[in-house]
Design an enzyme around this catalytic site. Structure first.
Site, short mmCIF file in Angstrom:
data_model
loop_
_atom_site.label_atom_id
_atom_site.label_comp_id
_atom_site.label_asym_id
_atom_site.label_seq_id
_atom_site.Cartn_x
_atom_site.Cartn_y
_atom_site.Cartn_z
N ASP A 171 0.84 -1.20 0.00
CA ASP A 171 0.00 0.00 0.00
C ASP A 171 0.88 1.26 0.00
O ASP A 171 0.62 2.22 -0.73
CB ASP A 171 -0.89 -0.04 1.25
CG ASP A 171 -2.05 0.94 1.19
OD1 ASP A 171 -2.47 1.31 0.07
OD2 ASP A 171 -2.55 1.32 2.26
N HIS A 254 -4.64 2.90 -6.92
CA HIS A 254 -5.81 2.63 -6.07
C HIS A 254 -7.09 2.45 -6.90
O HIS A 254 -7.99 1.73 -6.48
CB HIS A 254 -5.97 3.70 -4.99
CG HIS A 254 -5.21 3.37 -3.74
ND1 HIS A 254 -3.85 3.57 -3.63
CD2 HIS A 254 -5.60 2.80 -2.57
CE1 HIS A 254 -3.46 3.16 -2.43
NE2 HIS A 254 -4.50 2.68 -1.77
N HIS A 257 -6.95 -1.06 -7.88
CA HIS A 257 -7.28 -1.84 -6.68
C HIS A 257 -8.79 -1.98 -6.54
O HIS A 257 -9.32 -3.07 -6.32
CB HIS A 257 -6.71 -1.17 -5.42
CG HIS A 257 -7.40 -1.64 -4.16
ND1 HIS A 257 -8.59 -1.08 -3.71
CD2 HIS A 257 -7.11 -2.65 -3.30
CE1 HIS A 257 -8.99 -1.73 -2.63
NE2 HIS A 257 -8.12 -2.68 -2.35
N HIS A 271 -5.38 -5.81 0.75
CA HIS A 271 -5.47 -4.47 0.12
C HIS A 271 -4.14 -4.10 -0.54
O HIS A 271 -4.10 -3.72 -1.70
CB HIS A 271 -5.83 -3.44 1.20
CG HIS A 271 -5.79 -2.02 0.74
ND1 HIS A 271 -6.81 -1.46 -0.01
CD2 HIS A 271 -4.85 -1.05 0.88
CE1 HIS A 271 -6.50 -0.20 -0.29
NE2 HIS A 271 -5.32 0.08 0.24
ZN LIG Z 1 -4.49 2.05 0.23
#
Ligand SMILES: [Zn+2]
Length: 363
Positions: A171, A254, A257, A271
């Site tokens: 992340d 993101h 994601h 994540h």
């Molecule tokens: Zn994140």
């Protein structure tokens, strides 16, 4: 051009700092409502109870069910209101902390976060990612207030399973690339304003700490040891990445994601694992050089992060599945808006398709 910088009230990190939770909480309220799941509560309740002994404050615990969903937020908001608590504390992983933040926002009371794993940059942010009951991304709630305090016990972080720490590294790895893209494209942050020089500098420092300490930190966490590298990377994951993404801006990593959460085969990936694959897709979409992509793939592989769909558990995705990932990622209301050019669902599907080949070409 308007710029905004915002951050939590206080960030405290060290081995054993959980013992100060009571002291921190009573600075913001007399009665705390703790949001924690059963596993986390078993691990922390004794220390939490002791931490309130010498204070005038009290607390009650609400059992977190495991998903930061609209229903779970409503249920725990009602429980917090019934308890009469005037401060909410989330203890655990990103989902419990995000739930605690949403509960506190609905009741307009302060919130503190106590991450027990360094799996993402949720603890310092003013955002909650809300998921549907099916586990797919549903909504990002932005709150007016940041957590008043963030308490990070590195002894607890180092004891947690290594794959959570790896998720945090993934992340945080994207933070600099996304901030850089937002800066250069004239994009905006979660505050709907332009990024500050400060936010950009923090994102850059986050990246530097990861590159200098990630391998050593992973070794530390693997053996449950708190080393200076573990301290540095924990700070990069939780504080620098948190401040860096909110104040620097998010981009394709993101967005992709969010798209990857629609892939059933990737549902067990963390994540940060999905963000790492999203970052590589971002680099492909932006036309990064072979050398840049090779560098990120090599780093990700060296610490144990995925570099393509196969690593996420998706070995043979259908074209329709990839297009659906692309459609969710390309949503212009999301972080994809910070990319310098319009990116279609088809190009996102193409970028994801080449990642597995890229990886095997390097190995
Ligand atoms: Zn994140």
């Amino acid at each position: 051009m308007k710029r905004t910088f915002a951050a939590p009230g206080r960030y405290t990190q060290s081995a054993g700092v959980l013992a100060q939770l009571g002291d921190q909480a009573v600075q913001h309220g007399t009665s705390a409502f703790m949001v924690a799941d059963d596993t986390v509560w078993e691990l922390t309740s004794e220390t939490v109870e002791k931490s309130f002994d010498a204070t005038a404050g009290t607390f009650e615990r609400g059992r977190f069910g495991g998903e930061c969903s609209a229903d779970e937020i409503d249920r725990l908001t009602a429980a917090t209101a019934r308890s009469g608590a005037d401060v909410v504390v989330g203890i655990g992983g990103g989902k419990s902390l995000d739930t605690a933040k949403s509960v506190a926002a609905r009741l307009d009371v302060p919130v503190g976060t106590v991450p027990t794993i360094a799996s993402n940059d949720s603890p310092t942010s003013s955002i909650s990612i809300v998921y549907g009951e099916d586990g797919a991304f549903a909504d990002a709630e932005t709150h007016c207030r940041h957590p008043e305090f963030v308490l990070v016990d590195t002894a607890v972080i180092a004891e947690a399973p290594t794959h959570w720490f790896l998720s945090g590294i993934g992340d945080a790895l994207a933070t600099w690339y996304e901030a850089k893209t937002t800066w250069e494209s004239g994009g905006t942050t979660v505050f709907d304003d332009r990024p500050t020089y400060t936010g950009r500098a923090l994102a850059r420092t986050c990246y530097r700490l990861l590159r200098e300490h990630a391998t050593g930190a992973v070794r530390g966490v693997e053996s449950g040891s708190v080393t200076e590298s573990v301290e540095a990377v924990t700070e990069a994951i939780i504080l620098l990445s948190g401040l860096g993404f909110e104040n620097g801006g998010l981009a394709a990593a993101h967005a992709v994601h969010d798209g990857l959460t629609t892939l059933p085969g990737a549902s067990s990936a963390t994540h940060g694992e999905k963000v790492t694959v999203g970052l590589l897709a971002q680099l492909v979409l932006e036309g990064a050089t072979d050398r840049t992509i090779d560098d990120v793939v090599t780093f990700a592989t060296s610490v144990g992060l995925p570099t393509g769909l196969a690593d996420l558990g998706v070995s043979d995705p259908s074209s329709e599945e990839l297009l659906e990932v692309g459609r969710v990622a390309a949503d212009s209301a999301g972080p994809m808006a910070n990319e310098p050019t319009d990116i279609s669902a088809e190009r996102i599907a193409d970028a994801l398709r080449v990642l597995d080949d890229f990886e095997s070409a390097i190995r």
